[in-house]
Design an enzyme around this catalytic site. Structure first.
Site, PDB file in Angstrom:
ATOM      1  N   ARG A  45     -13.766  11.691   3.721  1.00 59.82           N
ATOM      2  CA  ARG A  45     -14.171  11.466   2.337  1.00 59.82           C
ATOM      3  C   ARG A  45     -15.552  10.852   2.196  1.00 59.82           C
ATOM      4  NH1 ARG A  45      -9.411   7.073   1.460  1.00 59.82           N
ATOM      5  NH2 ARG A  45      -8.389   8.607   2.776  1.00 59.82           N
ATOM      6  N   LYS A  80      -6.515  -1.130  10.500  1.00 63.32           N
ATOM      7  CA  LYS A  80      -7.187  -0.595  11.681  1.00 63.32           C
ATOM      8  C   LYS A  80      -6.518  -1.220  12.880  1.00 63.32           C
ATOM      9  CE  LYS A  80     -10.254   2.023   9.836  1.00 63.32           C
ATOM     10  NZ  LYS A  80     -10.242   3.470  10.059  1.00 63.32           N
ATOM     11  N   GLY A 100       0.828  -1.204   0.000  1.00 68.67           N
ATOM     12  CA  GLY A 100       0.000   0.000   0.000  1.00 68.67           C
ATOM     13  C   GLY A 100       0.858   1.247   0.000  1.00 68.67           C
ATOM     14  N   SER A 101       0.386   2.296  -0.702  1.00 68.82           N
ATOM     15  CA  SER A 101       1.208   3.497  -0.835  1.00 68.82           C
ATOM     16  C   SER A 101       0.386   4.775  -0.828  1.00 68.82           C
ATOM     17  CB  SER A 101       2.004   3.434  -2.139  1.00 68.82           C
ATOM     18  OG  SER A 101       1.118   3.311  -3.253  1.00 68.82           O
ATOM     19  N   TRP A 129      -1.462   6.793   4.400  1.00 75.08           N
ATOM     20  CA  TRP A 129      -1.051   5.992   5.556  1.00 75.08           C
ATOM     21  C   TRP A 129       0.042   5.011   5.168  1.00 75.08           C
ATOM     22  CZ3 TRP A 129       0.392   5.607  10.000  1.00 75.08           C
ATOM     23  CH2 TRP A 129       0.125   4.579  10.917  1.00 75.08           C
ATOM     24  N   GLY A 130      -0.063   4.441   3.972  1.00 72.34           N
ATOM     25  CA  GLY A 130       0.963   3.508   3.525  1.00 72.34           C
ATOM     26  C   GLY A 130       2.319   4.182   3.384  1.00 72.34           C
ATOM     27  N   PHE A 144       0.137   0.811  -6.270  1.00 71.18           N
ATOM     28  CA  PHE A 144      -0.846   0.609  -7.339  1.00 71.18           C
ATOM     29  C   PHE A 144      -0.573   1.705  -8.369  1.00 71.18           C
ATOM     30  CE2 PHE A 144      -4.935   1.406  -9.402  1.00 71.18           C
ATOM     31  CZ  PHE A 144      -5.259   0.117  -9.811  1.00 71.18           C
ATOM     32  N   PHE A 146      -9.658  -4.215  -0.713  1.00 71.26           N
ATOM     33  CA  PHE A 146      -8.669  -4.766  -1.626  1.00 71.26           C
ATOM     34  C   PHE A 146      -7.843  -5.898  -1.010  1.00 71.26           C
ATOM     35  CE2 PHE A 146      -8.780  -0.171  -3.123  1.00 71.26           C
ATOM     36  CZ  PHE A 146      -9.717  -0.431  -4.114  1.00 71.26           C
ATOM     37  N   LYS A 149     -18.327   2.784  11.194  1.00 72.08           N
ATOM     38  CA  LYS A 149     -18.437   4.250  11.244  1.00 72.08           C
ATOM     39  C   LYS A 149     -18.545   4.846   9.847  1.00 72.08           C
ATOM     40  CE  LYS A 149     -13.602   5.311  10.666  1.00 72.08           C
ATOM     41  NZ  LYS A 149     -12.418   6.031  11.105  1.00 72.08           N
TER      42      LYS A 149
END
Length: 335
Positions: A244, A163, A14-15, A18-19, A83, A140, A180
């Protein structure tokens, strides 16, 4: 092998924002510390864990585990799976990260460290890695793990920052962090319909009630007080006031539901992903399978609005049907 100790390699899956942050922190620790486990503890608990067991082993790291792992040495280089995207300049995101040592799209202005290597090839990114750190949107994870079956180093282990925190009520924390986002969709719909703060507060209150009820039906061990911690009501309020999911849901309502969430996501988030819509679909599948739709009118209605089955205005109409949550056991809290 160095000084008689095996060197361990970490790959980050992941990028996004947070990644990229995680890659920077991990890379800093692998370069400076004998073992970054001396400083950081990660925890994984995710609803897909059972189905993903064929991909790798997911761990909960206790303080005892950390003592054992403190003898491990790590390869400085940290590969971060990206990605691939094409930037407005025409450059590839991965090439830009490696050239500038910065994720100009998701973490602009922050250098990641010279030992962070962006790799758009998933199999290449995890090659020889002993530990995988997952930092991707939850929808994903399953697809990524299926691609990794048979591609990993024997004995590879995985941990998650999707999380993660060290708490006793793992299931409760995870479900708070997931559910949430559905309530935030509902709050955004109310904003888009200009129904005011009182209506929005009511949606948040009922949303918290359904979050608790759904969690306790799935996991009776979930604790009531978890919903009053930062991971519960505080995170819910923050997500419903900003973020978002709320923002895109507001736009959806202002367009009368005529523009899809997928279209608005692509236009407004520039590569980031909504989690509320996909989570609502997953939860609705559970509700349908177990015959619980009438028990959770808010969770059900959000999904039906998202797929165009109901208009945005239905977000307040559902409240005419008060659910009977007594099957959970004990008195229903008045929040």
């Amino acid at each position: 092998m160095e000084n008689g100790h095996a060197k361990y390699r970490v790959a980050v899956i992941g990028s996004g924002n947070w990644g990229s942050v995680a890659s920077r922190l991990i890379a800093s620790n692998t370069a400076k510390l004998p073992s970054f486990y001396d400083k950081i503890a990660f925890i994984l608990s995710y609803p897909f864990v059972g189905s993903l067991a064929t991909c790798t082993t997911f761990l909960y790291l206790s303080s005892t585990d950390l003592d054992v792992l403190s003898i491990m040495d790590f390869v400085d280089e940290v590969r971060m799976w990206v990605f691939e995207e094409i930037l407005p300049t025409g450059n590839k995101l991965s090439e830009s990260i490696n050239r500038e040592n910065e994720n100009c799209k998701y973490l602009p202005g922050i250098k990641l460290g010279p030992n962070v290597i962006a790799d758009p090839d998933l199999e290449s990114a995890v090659k020889d890695a002993n530990m995988l750190v997952f930092v991707t949107p939850h929808q994903f994870v399953e697809g990524i793990c299926k691609k990794l079956v048979g591609k990993l180093r024997p004995g590879a282990q995985a941990i998650s920052l999707i999380k993660g925190m060290e708490v006793e009520d793992i299931e409760g924390v995870e479900l708070c962090g997931t559910l949430k986002n559905i309530v935030a969709i509902a709050a955004g719909l109310v904003d888009g319909l200009d129904m005011g703060n009182n209506t929005k507060a009511a949606i948040m209150r009922i949303g918290l009630r359904e979050m608790r009820a759904f969690s306790k039906l799935l996991f009776p061990s979930v604790r009531d007080n978890t919903f009053f911690e930062s991971c519960g009501v505080a995170d819910l309020i923050t997500t419903c006031l900003g973020g978002r999911n709320r923002r895109v849901a507001e736009a959806f309502a202002r367009n009368g539901g005529k523009r899809s969430f997928d279209e608005l996501e692509a236009e407004m988030l520039h590569g980031q992903k909504l989690q509320g819509v996909s989570t609502a679909a997953e939860v609705y599948e559970v509700l349908t399978y177990r015959g619980w739709q009438e028990l959770f009118p808010l969770l059900s209605t959000v999904h039906e609005i998202c797929i165009g089955q109901l208009p945005p205005t239905s977000i307040v109409e559902y409240s005419e049907h008060t659910p009977n949550l007594s099957i959970i056991g004990g008195p229903t809290p008045c929040y």
